[in-house]
Design an enzyme around this catalytic site. Structure first.
Site, mmCIF file in Angstrom:
data_model
loop_
_atom_site.group_PDB
_atom_site.id
_atom_site.type_symbol
_atom_site.label_atom_id
_atom_site.label_comp_id
_atom_site.label_asym_id
_atom_site.label_seq_id
_atom_site.Cartn_x
_atom_site.Cartn_y
_atom_site.Cartn_z
ATOM 1 N N GLN A 1 0.826 -1.207 0.000
ATOM 2 C CA GLN A 1 0.000 0.000 0.000
ATOM 3 C C GLN A 1 0.863 1.260 0.000
ATOM 4 O O GLN A 1 0.345 2.353 -0.082
ATOM 5 C CB GLN A 1 -0.901 0.007 1.248
ATOM 6 C CG GLN A 1 -1.907 -1.128 1.271
ATOM 7 C CD GLN A 1 -2.687 -1.215 2.570
ATOM 8 O OE1 GLN A 1 -2.690 -2.238 3.220
ATOM 9 N NE2 GLN A 1 -3.380 -0.153 2.960
ATOM 10 N N GLU B 1 -13.047 4.242 5.654
ATOM 11 C CA GLU B 1 -13.077 3.431 6.860
ATOM 12 C C GLU B 1 -14.238 3.736 7.790
ATOM 13 O O GLU B 1 -14.442 3.027 8.779
ATOM 14 C CB GLU B 1 -11.748 3.613 7.596
ATOM 15 C CG GLU B 1 -10.599 3.215 6.687
ATOM 16 C CD GLU B 1 -9.237 3.624 7.195
ATOM 17 O OE1 GLU B 1 -8.331 2.808 7.124
ATOM 18 O OE2 GLU B 1 -9.092 4.758 7.663
ATOM 19 N N ARG C 1 -8.508 -1.102 8.313
ATOM 20 C CA ARG C 1 -9.612 -0.247 7.876
ATOM 21 C C ARG C 1 -10.195 0.549 9.046
ATOM 22 O O ARG C 1 -11.400 0.523 9.290
ATOM 23 C CB ARG C 1 -10.698 -1.122 7.228
ATOM 24 C CG ARG C 1 -11.416 -0.364 6.133
ATOM 25 C CD ARG C 1 -12.355 -1.211 5.313
ATOM 26 N NE ARG C 1 -12.961 -0.341 4.328
ATOM 27 C CZ ARG C 1 -13.848 -0.717 3.424
ATOM 28 N NH1 ARG C 1 -14.232 -1.957 3.358
ATOM 29 N NH2 ARG C 1 -14.357 0.137 2.569
ATOM 30 N N CYS C 2 -9.292 1.206 9.787
ATOM 31 C CA CYS C 2 -9.760 1.846 11.021
ATOM 32 C C CYS C 2 -9.038 3.149 11.259
ATOM 33 O O CYS C 2 -8.885 3.555 12.385
ATOM 34 C CB CYS C 2 -9.490 0.927 12.210
ATOM 35 S SG CYS C 2 -7.733 0.692 12.509
#
Ligand SMILES: Cc1cc2nc3c(=O)[nH]c(=O)nc-3n(C[C@H](O)[C@H](O)[C@H](O)COP(=O)(O)OP(=O)(O)OC[C@H]3O[C@@H](n4cnc5c(N)ncnc54)[C@H](O)[C@@H]3O)c2cc1C
Lengths: 785, 302
Positions: free
Chosen positions: A221, A738, A368-369
């Site tokens: 990423q 997110e 995803r936070c």
């Protein structure tokens, strides 16, 4: 002149179909495992069956005798090259391959390089490793006891305690608690979970000994950050390292860290002189790659009897596994957990986190936070409900009473954040109206009277995304700006290169829309490129919903730089002063003279064929955007559940998500992000968790037991929005990738607890399994018999 | 995820298949749909040296009524049961079962024969076949023999098939008048093996009394368990709330669950009670024609 196109611009706010989907749905995506280089070899990894053991001996002779096996690489080989350990992004270090001990199950122990992946797998089975098991510790609370096994004897400090971190005002918080009329307290555990992207991790490393250049195709990423880290670790000069992140099948934070396999593949390529491919299988990915969550939280909320919330006190034990290999900004070992005061106006708060080593794989991946925001949101949203229950108040009413009022933005939170904008009551009221909140409460009362169990749960969360301003945010010293470079071609099409890296977010579409909007060029004519460190400008990558807040802003600013230059060219073409021009309807017009205008296409052509004397030719710009603040998206979610009294199963009947992420580039993509995020939020609420037995064996090491939800478990999500633009972002956007993962779990947990609240239930830890619920039903004599 | 080396055969006659089995009886595995065998091989939990695939063997895919029985060829795939009008209309309990086995992709390959021959207590068909009192036909070098389902299922992953025998077909008695059956399964998520499941089959007389009952349990013991006490209790009694509750209680007592990731043992035992009651109610409704003869019933349907 270039011909004018009829194509509409379709910039901000258009549901442009995703440009990348054409290749994805036709099976023409190009993922790392699709890369095939001439002479390529395959690498497979021998992994530890023990969570904690010393390695007595590694015998590779049988493997090396296997046809096709060319090399077996061990920690001793790496140690000779100074590569047995590598630094983590959190200032810790991590084994690439162990020299004498393993510290978690499935840890990499040796690597087999072979001519094909079958020979490599057979070779792995033939490497004979002699272990002497040591007692493991997998519970972070036990790990802090004096006689606990020491996970990291390599460190100077002979303790499993890694660090202590805190935020807020302890004295003021304690003072408010001492005087409080009402205090509620709960222990909450946010279980260890895994991102489980569809594509596992892997790479193709290719070292060219003649050029001295290392090329690595990898599932990352953050390709630029990886290049810098690789250069620092291997001392290969940075310009001789080329990282290419092709199509990525999901990242979710799990593809930010550097995993041992990447490094071993590079070493293997250097050693063999061939390109080397390493692709994890599903179980390796699930058992060994970094995990998320695993926070043991004790939270207390102080309030007045009328429901006015005053202070929050939180203590946390964070299980980081054997290495602190999270990928948070360097100054934030607990991520942005201190956003835990959420959407509420509190007088004070104090939050503490202690990081702990255990014999488990690294934890702390920001799944995803943003960074630890899921843990924060779950805590505050649960605690508000616990308080409402204690006060016998409706949870919606309690929230409306305590929301930060819209007129108080920008709002300084008690832990030091400055929330940019928000209108929480508007979002909650909209949610209540759309779901029919009052009617549902009436239905619930009627059902309760008949012995049926139904619950309504709210989550009115605040996210914190877009890291971040350079005064506070860096990773290994690299500031968390992000970048964009735009070149407009003579015929009015353009290429945009960005420092962030899509893994499904649709950047190829949304970033083209930003440029389309800013420059008035049709979205079709704009190509977006990323992921290749030889061509893209330096950036820190995509995670923590930061792409739109950072690189999206950079793209708009770069486009505006181009527009400034374009204005001068337009003035030259129209033979007026730039001051006489206005940008309207995607054209430069002469003020007060209808019909006298030029389009960006005309200007672009002129930039290469007829530019004013004294001006540089061409039409391009670069921007490195240092955001002045983070952005704070928010939402109001309502979940309605029914409980089967015979089985304890929870059925989500309805789930409505009202999201506010400021101005929206592409509503369809935002909707997609929210749908996916809600499913990923439901997963840990009802299904997913990773546990270990007392010997440190993972209990959910494959998809039979790690319960990823499917379409069948997923309810029909209902979505809507409010729009509160970010005041500091160039086009008023926040981030949205997110929000739903962060906001959904407490809405579901709150709904289940609400269904059982009349029985005196105040809290259930996630995942809320049927047997947890059934036990409660039985204990209270309400199970179906 | 890569199996050990093995030799693969796809014989075109049953005799050839049996012949192959005889050559290395302890190292050879028959493959039907491969949906249990291949995962075991990929995890290297099974490392057969030889695999004999039955896909090209003719006549193993019969699905028809004959001589008082429904004949299901060993290679009939789950998807075939699901789409069969005969099954839908006459054997809805088999549809209940088939449609909760795994997921549609697995069901395109997985066979009923494999589901029984694998003898995993978590497989769904064994309990249904126990409740329906099915008989199996096996063929080996010494010829054919029929095996009642209770004798076929020996222990976890163990059947009474000999190493050189192939399961050829399954025979389910045709339903007598006023018969109904049902399968109720509780699972953690779609495609999962059962937390617990209960198969029920009843035949009623003209007065509504139960002349024959079959009740069997999935995944709460070493193999599919026949709840004999519950069966005897129901025989001769009408099916009402009270008798169903008592039979469900007896069924729960017959369960031998362990605690694992599908829940604690006492939960599973309680679930057998809930599911037995639901399955019996559904079977009784089917026997009396008070509901349509199709549709899925999961654990969650009261
Ligand atoms: C993701 C997934 C989920 C699943 N979920 C479920 C579920 O919920 N419920 C359920 O019941 N099953 C489930 N299964 C198992 C699936 O239904 C299996 O395929 C089935 O149990 C075996 O059937 P098969 O045809 O695939 O047999 P195979 O895998 O080919 O064989 C299984 C065993 O039976 C033997 N065998 C097969 N046919 C014969 C024969 N004719 N004669 C002699 N021996 C034979 C084989 O030698 C082997 O030992 C699942 C499988 C998967 C992959």
């Amino acid at each position: 002149m270039a011909t004018e196109t009829e194509t509409p611009i379709r910039g901000m706010g258009h549901s442009v179909k995703r440009k990348e989907d054409a290749r994805f749905i036709r099976g023409r995506g190009r993922y790392v495992d699709d890369i095939k280089l001439p002479g390529m070899l395959f690498l497979d990894i021998v992994r530890s069956p023990y969570a904690h053991a010393t390695i007595k001996n590694i015998d590779a002779s049988a493997a090396l005798a296997q046809p096709g096996v060319l090399a077996v690489i061990t920690g001793k080989d790496l140690d000779a090259a100074g590569l047995a350990w590598m630094p983590t992004l959190m200032g810790d270090k991590q084994m690439v391959l162990p020299v004498d001990r393993v510290v978690y199950q499935a840890q990499e122990v040796a690597a087999v390089v072979a001519t094909d992946r079958y020979a490599a797998a057979d070779g792995v089975a033939l490497v004979n490793v002699e272990y002497e098991p040591l007692p493991p510790v997998t519970d972070p609370i036990k790990a802090l006891e004096a006689d606990a096994p020491l996970v990291r004897p390599d460190r100077e400090q002979k303790t499993n305690h890694i660090w202590h971190w805190e935020a807020g005002d302890a004295a003021r918080t304690d003072e408010l608690f001492n005087q409080a009329e009402v205090v509620v307290k709960e222990d909450l555990y946010i279980p260890r979970i895994h991102v489980c992207s569809i594509e596992t991790c892997g790479c193709v490393a290719s070292f060219d000994a003649v050029e001295g250049k290392l090329t690595v195709y990898m599932t990352t990423q953050a390709p630029h950050a990886i290049r810098t880290v690789f250069s620092l670790v291997t001392s290969i000069p940075e310009h001789k390292i080329h990282i290419i992140s092709p199509d990525i099948g999901g990242g979710f934070g799990g593809k930010v860290p550097v995993y041992p396999g990447y490094v071993i593949a590079c070493v293997a390529s250097i050693k063999t002189g061939h390109p080397v491919k390493w692709i994890e299988d599903r179980s390796e990915n699930l058992q060994a790659d970094s995990f998320a969550r695993d926070y043991h939280i004790t939270a207390e909320l102080a309030a007045k009897r009328d429901g006015t919330m005053q202070a929050l006190r939180v203590k946390t034990i964070a299980d980081h596994g054997a290495f602190d290999a999270a990928a948070n900004p360097s100054k934030f070992p607990a991520g942005l957990f201190s956003v835990i005061t959420g959407s509420y106006e509190l007088d004070a708060a104090h939050v503490e986190v202690d990081g702990v080593y255990t014999n488990k794989p690294s934890g702390g991946v920001a799944y995803r936070c943003s960074f630890r925001v899921t843990e924060a949101v779950h805590t505050i949203e649960r605690m508000v409900d616990v308080l409402a229950q204690k006060l016998s108040m409706d949870p919606a009413e309690l929230r409306l009473k305590n929301f930060i009022p819209p007129e108080k933005f920008p709002y300084k939170s008690p832990t030091g954040w400055e929330y940019d904008s928000g209108n929480y009551p508007a979002a909650l009221r909209k949610a209540m109206e759309e779901i029919g909140y009052e009617q549902l409460r009436r239905e619930q009362a009627e059902k309760r009277a008949r012995g049926e169990l139904m619950g309504i749960g709210l989550s009115t969360f605040t996210e914190i995304v877009g890291a971040g301003p350079s005064h506070t945010f860096d990773i290994l010293g690299i500031k968390m700006f992000d970048s964009a470079e735009i070149r407009v071609h003579p015929t009015g099409s353009a290429i945009v290169r960005i420092g962030v890296q899509t893994q499904g977010q649709g950047h190829e579409t949304t970033f083209a829309q930003i440029v389309a909007e800013e420059l008035g060029l049709p979205v079709e004519n704009i190509t977006v490129e990323h992921g290749d460190t030889d061509t893209a400008p330096y950036g820190l990558g995509t995670y923590a919903s930061r792409s739109t807040p950072t690189a999206g802003a950079a793209t708009a600013v770069a486009a505006r730089k181009i527009r400034e230059k374009a204005k001068n060219i337009a003035a030259h073409l129209l033979e007026v002063s730039p001051d006489d021009l206005e940008w309207e309807n995607y054209q430069f017009r002469v003020k007060g003279t209808p019909g006298k205008a030029v389009t960006m296409q005309q200007i672009a052509f002129a930039a290469y064929t007829n530019h004013p004397q004294g001006m540089e030719a061409g039409l391009e710009a670069v921007d490195y955007y240092d955001p002045p603040n983070l952005t704070f998206p928010f939402g109001a979610y309502v979940c309605v559940v029914d409980i089967d009294r015979g089985t304890g199963e929870v059925k989500i009947r309805r789930f409505l998500a009202i999201d506010d992420c400021g101005n929206i580039i592409n509503p369809m993509i935002v909707d997609g992000q929210i749908h996916g995020g809600l499913t990923m939020g439901m997963a840990p609420a009802l299904l997913e968790e990773i546990t270990y037995d007392e010997n440190g064996n993972i209990q959910q090491g494959n998809f039979m037991d790690y319960l990823l939800p499917t379409a069948m478990e997923t309810p029909a999500w209902e979505t809507d929005k409010t729009v509160t633009p970010s005041p500091h972002h160039p086009f008023g956007a926040k981030g949205v990738g997110e929000s739903a993962t962060v906001g959904a779990p407490p809405a579901i947990a709150n709904a289940v607890v609400d269904a059982l609240s009349h029985l005196g239930v105040t809290h259930i830890d996630i995942p809320i399994t049927p047997w947890k619920v059934y036990k409660i039903l039985e204990e209270h004599g309400v199970a179906e018999s | 995820m890569i199996p050990d080396r093995f030799e693969y055969y796809a014989p075109t006659t049953l005799a050839e298949a049996i012949n192959l089995l005889q050559q290395h009886p302890d190292e050879t595995k028959v493959m039907a749909g491969g949906q249990s065998l291949i995962p075991l091989m990929k995890f290297r939990l099974a490392t057969p040296g030889y695999v004999v695939d039955l896909r090209n063997v003719p006549h193993l895919d019969v699905l028809q009524e004959r001589d008082g029985s429904l004949i299901i060829g060993a290679m009939v795939r789950e998807a075939r049961l699901e789409s069969s009008a005969l099954i839908r209309q006459r054997y809805p309990a088999l549809l209940d079962t088939s449609s909760v086995v795994a997921d549609p992709i697995v069901r395109n390959f997985a066979t009923v024969g494999g589901n029984l021959a694998h003898a995993d207590p978590a497989n769904d068909h064994p309990a249904m076949m126990v409740a329906l009192r099915a008989t199996l036909l096996a063929q080996g070098a010494d010829g054919q023999r029929t095996i009642p389902i209770d004798d076929f299922l020996v222990d976890t992953l163990e059947t009474s098939l000999k190493p050189d025998e192939v399961l050829v077909e399954i025979r389910v008695p045709q339903p007598a008048p006023r018969s109904g059956a049902a399968y109720c399964k509780l699972e953690r998520k779609v495609g999962d093996y059962a937390i617990a499941a209960v198969a029920a089959s009843v035949t009623l007389d003209e007065n509504g009394a139960c002349t024959q009952a079959g009740l069997a349990l999935t995944n709460v013991g070493p193999k599919a368990i026949r709840a004999s006490a519950a069966e005897s209790f129901l025989t001769g009694k009408p099916l009402n709330d009270e008798t169903i509750r008592e039979a469900a209680k007896l069924a729960a007592e017959a369960a031998e669950p362990g605690s694992d990731l599908r829940g604690p043992a006492d939960y599973k035992r309680a679930m057998v009670r809930t599911l037995a009651a639901r399955a019996l109610r559904r079977a009784a409704q089917r026997a009396t024609g008070s509901i349509a003869h199709n549709g899925n019933i999961g654990g969650g349907v009261a």
